[in-house]
Design a protein around this motif. Structure first.
Motif, PDB file in Angstrom:
ATOM      1  N   GLY A   1     -27.222  62.897-124.995  1.00 28.95           N
ATOM      2  CA  GLY A   1     -26.846  63.221-123.535  1.00 28.95           C
ATOM      3  C   GLY A   1     -27.069  65.177-123.700  1.00 28.95           C
TER       4      GLY A   1
ATOM      5  N   TYR B   1     -29.768  66.439-122.346  1.00 26.67           N
ATOM      6  CA  TYR B   1     -30.139  65.770-121.103  1.00 26.67           C
ATOM      7  C   TYR B   1     -29.381  66.750-120.399  1.00 26.67           C
ATOM      8  N   LEU B   2     -28.990  67.210-121.155  1.00 25.70           N
ATOM      9  CA  LEU B   2     -28.256  68.195-119.880  1.00 25.70           C
ATOM     10  C   LEU B   2     -28.973  69.318-119.241  1.00 25.70           C
TER      11      LEU B   2
ATOM     12  N   LYS C   1     -32.154  68.689-117.691  1.00 25.70           N
ATOM     13  CA  LYS C   1     -33.094  68.351-117.840  1.00 25.70           C
ATOM     14  C   LYS C   1     -33.363  68.785-116.013  1.00 25.70           C
TER      15      LYS C   1
ATOM     16  N   ARG D   1     -33.872  60.588-121.745  1.00 25.40           N
ATOM     17  CA  ARG D   1     -33.305  59.389-120.848  1.00 25.40           C
ATOM     18  C   ARG D   1     -33.401  58.215-121.727  1.00 25.40           C
TER      19      ARG D   1
ATOM     20  N   HIS E   1     -20.530  63.383-115.356  1.00 23.39           N
ATOM     21  CA  HIS E   1     -21.512  62.978-116.650  1.00 23.39           C
ATOM     22  C   HIS E   1     -21.990  63.841-117.059  1.00 23.39           C
ATOM     23  N   GLN E   2     -22.849  64.048-115.848  1.00 25.39           N
ATOM     24  CA  GLN E   2     -24.211  64.941-115.910  1.00 25.39           C
ATOM     25  C   GLN E   2     -24.438  66.460-115.335  1.00 25.39           C
TER      26      GLN E   2
ATOM     27  N   GLU F   1     -22.777  68.040-113.237  1.00 20.44           N
ATOM     28  CA  GLU F   1     -23.684  68.967-111.509  1.00 20.44           C
ATOM     29  C   GLU F   1     -22.314  69.359-110.808  1.00 20.44           C
TER      30      GLU F   1
ATOM     31  N   TRP G   1     -21.048  72.041-116.406  1.00 14.06           N
ATOM     32  CA  TRP G   1     -21.942  71.813-117.636  1.00 14.06           C
ATOM     33  C   TRP G   1     -22.240  72.102-118.759  1.00 14.06           C
TER      34      TRP G   1
END
Length: 412
Positions: free
Chosen positions: A32, A35-36, A38, A127, A323-324, A326, A332
């Protein structure tokens, strides 16, 4: 006063669930955190494709001509175009979500500068590991089961630890001079306490992607009419068919006149009767719109604001975006900090177990023999079992296993 027998019973199951879950939790927290990055990884690839050399600039090709070039170089039907500021190759999109592919056309030379699919980057493997442990549908359900138990671990951990023995002092301090077992136990407990509420929000943002909970959530949205409006995607909307359709350049001119913020996309008509759609991805989410236009006259057919979206969908999209990470830099960095701290508190729990474990024994905490679950506890377990069906199924299997074990011990 805390119920000590309940505390011991919860401690036993918190311990067992933790030992089983922690290896998976560590994988999820590390992937996780990775993946931040990404957007950084993908943008680096995309910028290499989209960036134009100043010498290439001349007379700009029409969007219709660019679309023809892009379609000839795409094996799949294109469904949308992303508006740009003129200094980048034009992005045409085929497919949706994880299957999306972009074709980039130089608006001056007409050359295809490249194609991009998220699946082509190493971040896609991260992912898949984060979302399904590289195990397909079975892996997805394992992740859902683990995250369901994480909710239980957090709630039971809060009850077990606070306030107990050390009182409010234990919220802020880690005992450094009372042995390794105590040190790692405090690191696990104190760190876990401070990230617990945020971690529950992060988990809530991940559940919509799951198979069982996510599927049920979508059904509830449909039953309660709290998702996207039916016409959000253009379903049920029609254009008045005429001989000549608007050119893509004319439609993009109309889209630009809407003064939308963020990344603006023009969706192409799916049939001779459907509409053009103009949408934007921006934060805050309240600034997002979906506007549909007659593909022949350019007249407004339907305009949707974010306030038209149902409350459950708005909550879902907010939690997923949170969660992502954004919502900007603060979001972040917060998500990255939670990923790091969750990894550390999980590792601390493992070391705490190693230093408390007696040689040759599992050292599972004992629960009081006279303890009987009260109605409140039973209702809480049933409630969680309904919300998280895979957790509920696992509890039933554990109960049957214990029942079988107890009967077997009585017969011997």
């Amino acid at each position: 006063m805390k119920n000590r027998k309940l505390n011991q019973w919860l401690w036993k199951w918190h311990f067992i669930a933790g030992i089983i879950s922690l290896p998976f939790v560590i994988v999820l927290s590390i992937t996780g955190g990775i993946y931040l990055f990404k957007s950084d990884v993908e943008n680096e690839v995309i910028q290499g494709i989209q960036k134009l050399i100043p010498e290439e600039k001349s007379e700009r090709l029409s969007y219709d001509k660019q679309w023809e070039i892009a379609q000839k170089n795409s094996k799949r039907k294109l469904n949308s175009v992303v508006l740009d500021d003129g200094d980048l190759s034009t992005e045409f999109i085929a497919g949706r979500f994880g299957g999306k592919q972009s074709v980039y056309v130089n608006p001056y030379s007409g050359k295809v500068s490249g194609t991009f699919k998220a699946k082509d980057t190493w971040m896609y493997s991260v992912r898949k590991l984060h979302g399904e442990l590289l195990g397909g549908k079975v892996g997805t359900k394992v992740v859902e089961l683990i995250t369901s138990w994480m909710v239980v671990l957090i709630l039971s951990g809060l009850y077990i630890w606070f306030p107990f023995v050390r009182g409010i002092k234990g919220v802020f301090t880690v005992r450094l001079k009372e042995g390794k077992r105590t040190l790692f136990r405090d690191l696990h407990a104190v760190t876990g306490f401070w990230i617990s509420i945020l971690l529950l929000i992060v988990l809530a943002g991940g559940f919509p992607w799951t198979d069982v909970f996510g599927g049920n959530f979508k059904k509830v949205q449909k039953w309660t009419n709290t998702g996207y409006p039916k016409t959000w995607s253009g379903r049920g909307l029609t254009s008045t068919v005429k001989e000549k359709r608007l050119s893509l350049d004319e439609m993009i001119s109309i889209a630009n006149a809407q003064n939308l913020s963020g990344k603006i996309t023009v969706g192409l008509p799916k049939s001779v009767k459907s509409t053009f759609s103009v949408s934007n991805k921006t934060f805050p989410l309240s600034g997002q719109k979906m506007i549909h236009f007659d593909q022949y006259s350019g007249e407004l057919v339907k305009s949707h604001n974010w306030s038209d979206v149902g409350v459950l969908m708005r909550a879902r999209m907010w939690l997923m975006a949170f969660h992502q990470g954004e919502f900007g830099g603060w979001n972040w960095y917060l998500m990255f900090a939670i990923a790091v701290l969750l990894t550390l508190t999980s590792i601390a729990a493992i070391f705490s177990y190693i230093f408390r474990k007696q040689k040759g024994k599992l050292s599972v905490p004992k629960s009081p023999k006279s303890f009987k679950q009260n109605y409140g506890l039973v209702i809480a377990i049933l409630f969680l079992g309904v919300i998280f069906p895979l957790f509920g199924l696992s509890v039933v299997l554990i109960y049957l296993s214990e029942l079988f074990t107890n009967r077997k011990s009585l017969n011997t």
